[in-house]
Write an enzyme that holds these catalytic residues in place. Structure first.
Site, PDB file in Angstrom:
ATOM      1  N   ARG A  88      38.704  56.223  39.813  1.00  0.00           N
ATOM      2  CA  ARG A  88      40.151  56.059  39.830  1.00  0.00           C
ATOM      3  C   ARG A  88      40.819  56.975  38.810  1.00  0.00           C
ATOM      4  NH1 ARG A  88      43.635  54.080  43.451  1.00  0.00           N
ATOM      5  NH2 ARG A  88      41.813  52.841  44.047  1.00  0.00           N
ATOM      6  N   GLY A 322      37.216  47.532  36.417  1.00  0.00           N
ATOM      7  CA  GLY A 322      36.971  46.644  37.545  1.00  0.00           C
ATOM      8  C   GLY A 322      36.833  47.422  38.834  1.00  0.00           C
ATOM      9  N   HIS A 324      38.990  48.216  41.236  1.00  0.00           N
ATOM     10  CA  HIS A 324      39.993  49.261  41.471  1.00  0.00           C
ATOM     11  C   HIS A 324      39.713  50.487  40.614  1.00  0.00           C
ATOM     12  CE1 HIS A 324      44.163  50.973  41.728  1.00  0.00           C
ATOM     13  NE2 HIS A 324      44.031  50.557  42.970  1.00  0.00           N
ATOM     14  N   CYS A 325      39.185  50.272  39.423  1.00  0.00           N
ATOM     15  CA  CYS A 325      38.933  51.371  38.483  1.00  0.00           C
ATOM     16  C   CYS A 325      37.829  52.310  38.950  1.00  0.00           C
ATOM     17  CB  CYS A 325      38.554  50.817  37.109  1.00  0.00           C
ATOM     18  SG  CYS A 325      39.725  49.640  36.424  1.00  0.00           S
ATOM     19  N   ILE A 326      36.903  51.815  39.770  1.00  0.00           N
ATOM     20  CA  ILE A 326      35.766  52.657  40.165  1.00  0.00           C
ATOM     21  C   ILE A 326      35.930  53.213  41.582  1.00  0.00           C
ATOM     22  CG2 ILE A 326      34.233  51.448  38.593  1.00  0.00           C
ATOM     23  CD1 ILE A 326      32.936  50.077  41.003  1.00  0.00           C
TER      24      ILE A 326
END
Length: 335
Positions: A88, A322, A324-326
């Protein structure tokens, strides 16, 4: 004349989702057991997303064997040197326009030059991903990360004052400078500034306030807001300020934090806001917590008609982020 780019809402159709495979550093941990925990967590997210849309995983050549072992043949692997695995933030932010697919290449400097971060390789990943995607590269002089913004697809973007205005990211930049660059690159016309992020996000491995664990926009005029109900947790004290910063005419839907308040490092930032919307689905964080079921029901209501799948994200959050971050969605370009 420069093409007018627009960042679609995450709810709009995707061609695929991009990820990066953990291959080095603190993300893998100190032992082989720690490394396998990380690999398992990334793989579970990738395979959950792959049920809804193609997943393209960037893999450091040294880790290709591990990636293939954990992912099988369900995920496409593309090789490039990596420092870390937070797609992300290190990947491009995709936009669409008259010229087709565009990819904004923000300057990446390790979340504001964090002392532990290494980013020489990661700073080149956005350009590589843009090439693989066949996207027009849109260079930006602004230090930014994809986790530091959320759009509604209709001209509004959410950001936090402690990210884009961070002196370690953009020294000397003013709000109007940031807003002008967001208009140019994302095609937005309204910028909603939240005052800050969650408490844990200002710790050693934090981002200093990414919005994607605080609030997201499932549809224009509606926001899903992380809410800490327990006054013993420091995030409880920031709820009023976050609400006050949102447009008065927006509908706020509370996404309560899990009941767990702490881990061995202190107050947790476990957040159900940090989910990925896919084609026909939502891949959501769970935490083995009594509030998991309530959160999944809330997400199912917010994204009516999509299948909500929970994936245990505790291992990922322990490393600083989390689901969304990856992940990073690549929107479909209308034909």
């Amino acid at each position: 004349m420069t093409a007018q780019w627009r960042m679609p809402a995450e709810t709009e159709p995707h061609d695929c989702t991009w990820m990066a495979w953990p291959s080095a550093g603190y993300t893998l941990g100190d032992t082989e057991a720690d490394a396998d925990d990380a690999r398992r967590a990334w793989a579970e997210v990738a395979l959950a997303v792959a049920r809804f849309e193609p997943v393209r995983m960037v893999v450091d050549p040294v880790a290709k064997r591990h990636a293939r072992k954990w992912l099988g043949s369900d995920v496409e692997l593309l090789e490039a040197p990596l420092d870390d695995a937070w797609m992300r933030d290190i990947g491009p932010t995709f936009v669409v326009g008259p010229g087709g697919l565009g990819a904004v290449d923000w300057v990446f400097n390790g979340w504001g030059q964090q002392g532990w971060a290494r980013w020489e390789r990661d700073a080149r990943i956005a350009r590589r991903v843009a090439e693989w995607a066949g996207a027009t590269l849109i260079p930006s002089p602004m230090v930014n990360e994809g986790g530091g913004l959320h759009v509604d697809g209709a001209g509004t973007v959410l950001v936090t004052e402690t990210v884009q205005l961070d002196p370690a990211r953009n020294p000397g930049w003013r709000r109007e400078d940031v807003e002008a660059e967001l208009r140019r690159t994302l095609g937005v016309h309204a910028v909603v500034w939240l005052p800050r992020g969650l408490t844990r996000d200002y710790g050693e491995y934090g981002t200093r306030g990414h919005v994607d664990i605080v609030a997201t926009v499932p549809s224009p005029g509606t926001v899903l807001l992380h809410v800490q109900r327990d006054p013993r947790h420091p995030d409880h004290a920031i709820d009023d300020a976050l609400r006050a910063a949102l447009p008065a005419d927006w509908r706020i839907v509370d996404l309560p934090a899990p009941e767990r308040l702490e881990d061995e490092e202190g107050p947790v930032d476990h957040s159900y806001v940090n989910h990925l919307v896919c084609n026909g689905g939502v891949v959501a964080c769970t935490f083995g917590d009594p509030r998991d079921a309530e959160a999944l029901e809330t997400l199912a209501s917010a994204y009516a008609g999509r299948e909500v799948t929970g994936v245990d994200a505790r291992v990922i959050f322990a490393r600083g982020g989390g689901i969304h971050c990856i992940t990073q969605q690549q929107p479909r370009v209308a034909s």
